[in-house]
Design a protein around this motif. Structure first.
Motif, PDB file in Angstrom:
ATOM      1  N   ASP A 534      51.985  39.777  58.240  1.00  0.00           N
ATOM      2  CA  ASP A 534      51.788  38.509  58.949  1.00  0.00           C
ATOM      3  C   ASP A 534      52.267  37.351  58.083  1.00  0.00           C
ATOM      4  N   PRO A 535      52.678  36.236  58.705  1.00  0.00           N
ATOM      5  CA  PRO A 535      52.942  35.038  57.910  1.00  0.00           C
ATOM      6  C   PRO A 535      51.620  34.467  57.400  1.00  0.00           C
ATOM      7  N   GLY A 536      51.707  33.618  56.422  1.00  0.00           N
ATOM      8  CA  GLY A 536      50.518  32.987  55.864  1.00  0.00           C
ATOM      9  C   GLY A 536      50.894  32.194  54.634  1.00  0.00           C
ATOM     10  N   SER A 537      49.937  31.439  54.122  1.00  0.00           N
ATOM     11  CA  SER A 537      50.202  30.620  52.950  1.00  0.00           C
ATOM     12  C   SER A 537      48.900  30.368  52.217  1.00  0.00           C
ATOM     13  N   SER A 538      49.020  29.980  50.955  1.00  0.00           N
ATOM     14  CA  SER A 538      47.824  29.679  50.157  1.00  0.00           C
ATOM     15  C   SER A 538      48.125  28.554  49.188  1.00  0.00           C
ATOM     16  N   LEU A 539      47.070  27.818  48.835  1.00  0.00           N
ATOM     17  CA  LEU A 539      47.208  26.696  47.918  1.00  0.00           C
ATOM     18  C   LEU A 539      45.912  26.542  47.137  1.00  0.00           C
TER      19      LEU A 539
END
Length: 765
Positions: A534-539
């Motif tokens: 799946d797409p996704g992101s983190s910060l």
């Protein structure tokens, strides 16, 4: 495969330590087994049953049998669960079946892989316990995988804190049982106190498949499980508590930068002594009062409500610092629990005497075969090798991870950091992309939730106050427009599936408020996004005022220039966080090593006691020993009550004195360890000195037990109905809890704090 003869030993293990990281596993063999399983033709149900029966009859399996089993199990999973295991899940199962711990990314199907491994061991006539981190996951996974076990003809079940002793006894004898690690430990401790063989709950330990292996094997390793008993209530001195409450930080007491130790200043000492009636706390007769002051000061200055503990339903509930959830049945030792209860104005709860304890390393070291799976094991591969002789292998993901991990943003202050978090989450929320915000503690989660609400962003909050709803809250975190705030590890073991249209928005966005004390927790939180391709992101949004930095760096950081919002533009700020995290990880490892080394000494003695106790339970050792010491009394009882009742009385008396003497011995060893660090002043090894003292104290142990038992038998007014109450009075109740091994910091911390004992320069108050 027994872990004692696993790949970490022998020539191959020796070579591996020089060619790659210690503790890393070569997964070529599991991959060959999985490849062979893939080429095995799927068989009809009837012939599959025959093939499984044939496998059961073969005992231990070679690679051919393992491949055949995995092929049959894949077909069984398809039929029973409507889930066809991925090739990587077969590799993971094969790796566990040859004794490894496997690292699998979030969403890659660890639960099914673990079930395949458990089933493979069970079909080899091994008794399997799948060790979980909590009750919820034990029950969920057992029910979820139940149809697969039924299809394979394997009996299964689960145990939680409400399971009765009779039910536990039956469940432990099934082929596979899912059970939280704490429940296994408490059952081991309770079994050590039985007075009849029929009361034993646990069978001999055989195979443990450990879910969330890094959490169970590493994070829980320094927290002993304790069996306590008695009716005493530990009450804090109200005068001491009242006095300490009036002390001010920086004036009357000071804390170390790490927030692990606290000590009175000269001004504080004078104030305390005056308010306690003009006493001198550093005289021998006031040692107990001084200890009470130190404990109350620790509770007042270092333990924070909604960070270290909650107050709920009139009780103090500790928070597990690695999960951000309530640690059920956990309490502090040495009067600290009573001090916190007094601090909060609550009734004191029973303390009682420690009857026995066990740490996770000793608990899981009992199994013939140990293996497991987790999402973050490679980072602790060396520790797993050092403490458990386990090797770790990373299994590639079924789909490549396309999650985008953005560079850390570091701010000058906590206030600026939290303002940035609120602004960032609000901006992402405007697009409809779901956000999961991970916080460090309950107080922070509620503070940020309030700020987001004020900014017009509604959010679901998960923390220790409502951890029973964890799975339900986290399961919805991937829905469009959803904002979820969670302390620490967010719903570990629960999949976050993306809602309609969320893929097009970029998938789940994870925001971490600061870094954790171990990079594994950061990786686990990031891993909630990007499941199965799946797409996704983190910060990560952090500050140089975060506890991680202030507690682990001795000098104040000198960050680069910041913009008008407090954001530090210098890339060295992220390096600062990395350095602080490494210091924290090193300190945690040092504590685990120290706990383990001291624990080994006690475990050796405990092993001798348990072997003797088992001999007393299963033979006539007790009556023979007592006859040597009191022959006339034994003859009198034999004539009056008969041989069988004499044997029963002797057994019960000896067991009671064994248990009482062991509890006393543990208490003495605790006192010895508390002060053993002072041996370093004489350039002696504290560990070696502890070993010598412990051995000297233990030498007369069994002789003392039988002397006491003989005295009891000589004085006991025995009748047929009174035999069960023979011997010293046993606790009227027993309960279990966990204690933090070093609540007052490391031995070095306490030693250095002792050197800073306040000097008497005036008596101001």
């Amino acid at each position: 495969m027994s872990r004692k003869s696993g790949p970490a030993r022998g020539v191959h293990g020796f070579v591996r330590r020089f060619l790659q990281r210690p503790g890393s596993a070569d997964l070529r063999r599991p991959r060959r087994i999985a490849a062979a399983a893939r080429t095995t033709a799927t068989v009809e149900t009837a012939s599959a049953a025959g093939s499984l029966a044939a496998l059961r009859d073969r005992g231990s399996w070679g690679d051919g049998e393992l491949a055949q089993f995995l092929a049959l199990a894949r077909a069984a999973a398809q039929m029973s669960l409507d889930e066809r295991p991925f090739d990587v899940q077969l590799v993971a199962a094969a790796a566990m079946l040859v004794g490894h711990v496997v690292e699998m990314a979030t969403g890659e199907g660890k639960t099914l892989a673990g079930a395949l491994a458990a089933a493979g061991y069970a079909l080899q006539s091994r008794r399997v316990q799948v060790i979980s981190v909590n009750d919820y996951l034990a029950r969920r996974d057992a029910e979820w995988m139940g149809p697969l076990y039924a299809e394979l003809g394997i009996s299964f079940g689960w145990i939680d804190q409400w399971t009765t002793a009779e039910r536990r006894r039956e469940l432990y004898r099934r082929d596979v049982v899912y059970v939280p690690v704490n429940e296994v430990g408490f059952d081991v401790l309770r079994d050590r106190l039985v007075t009849d063989l029929d009361e034993l709950v646990l069978p001999e330990p055989d195979v443990a498949v450990v879910d969330e292996a890094d959490s169970v094997l590493i994070d829980s390793a320094r927290v002993p499980l304790v069996l306590a008993g008695g009716t005493d209530v530990d009450v804090a001195d109200p005068n001491v508590v009242s006095t300490v409450r009036r002390l001010r930080s920086g004036v009357h007491y000071e804390t170390d930068p790490a927030g692990r130790t606290v000590h009175l200043t000269a001004l504080g000492l004078a104030r305390v002594e005056r308010r306690l009636g003009g006493v001198d706390l550093y005289t021998e007769d006031k040692a107990h009062t001084l200890a009470s002051v130190n404990v109350a000061l620790y509770a007042h200055a270092l333990l924070r409500r909604d960070v270290d503990y909650l107050v709920r339903d009139g009780k103090v509930e500790l928070i597990d610092d690695s999960r951000g959830r309530v640690a059920h049945l956990q309490r502090w030792p040495d009067g600290l629990q009573a001090a916190v209860e007094a601090k909060e104005g609550l009734d004191a709860t029973p303390a009682g005497a420690v009857l026995d304890r066990i740490v996770v390393q000793s608990l899981l070291g009992r199994y013939r075969t140990l293996c497991g799976m987790t999402g973050t094991a490679m980072a602790v591969a060396e520790e797993l090798h050092e403490f458990y002789e386990l090797s770790v292998g990373a299994v590639e993901s079924n789909e490549p991870c396309i999650r985008e991990d953005l560079p850390d943003r570091v701010y000058l202050t906590v206030e600026a950091k939290e303002e940035a978090i609120v602004a960032h989450v609000a901006a992402i929320h405007e697009t409809g992309q779901p956000v999961l915000l991970g916080t460090q503690d309950v107080a922070e989660s509620e503070r940020l939730a309030g700020a987001l609400k004020a900014a017009g962003v509604e959010c679901a909050v998960l923390n220790a106050r409502n951890d029973a709803e964890e799975a339900a809250i986290i399961a919805k975190a991937g829905e469009r427009g959803r904002v979820t705030i969670s302390t620490q590890m967010a719903g570990r073991g629960t999949d976050i599936r993306l809602g309609d249209g969320v893929v097009e928005l970029g998938g789940l966005h994870v925001v971490c408020s600061g870094r954790h004390e171990t990079g594994r927790l950061d990786d686990q939180l990031r891993g909630r996004a990007g499941r199965q391709g799946d797409p996704g992101s983190s910060l990560i949004i952090a500050s140089v005022e975060d506890d991680l930095v202030t507690a682990n760096l001795t000098e104040s950081p000198t960050p680069g220039s910041a913009d008008e919002n407090g954001l530090i533009r210098d890339s060295a700020a992220a390096d600062l966080l990395t350095h602080a995290q490494r210091v924290a990880e090193g300190a945690a490892l040092a504590v685990r090593r120290t706990t383990w080394r001291y624990g080994l000494i006690v475990d050796t003695q405990r092993g001798a006691v348990l072997r003797h106790r088992d001999l007393v339970l299963r033979s006539d050792r007790a009556v023979k020993q007592l006859e040597e010491r009191t022959p006339a009394r034994c003859a009198e009882i034999r004539e009056k009550l008969g041989e069988d009742l004499l044997a029963d009385a002797a057994r019960l008396i000896v067991l009671a004195h064994l248990d009482e003497a062991w509890s006393e011995h543990l208490a003495v060893l605790d006192d010895v360890r508390e002060g053993i660090h002072l041996r370093a002043l004489a350039r002696e090894s504290p560990l070696e000195e502890f070993r010598k003292i412990a051995n000297d104290l233990f030498d007369p142990f069994f002789e003392t037990v039988y002397e006491r038992a003989a005295a009891t038998l000589a004085d006991a007014d025995l009748t047929e109905g009174a035999i069960a109450s023979a011997g010293p009075r046993r606790p009227t109740s027993t309960w279990t809890y966990l204690v933090t091994d070093d609540p007052f910091g490391s031995e070095a911390d306490r030693f250095l704090t002792g050197l800073r004992r306040p000097t008497r320069r005036g008596t101001g108050a």
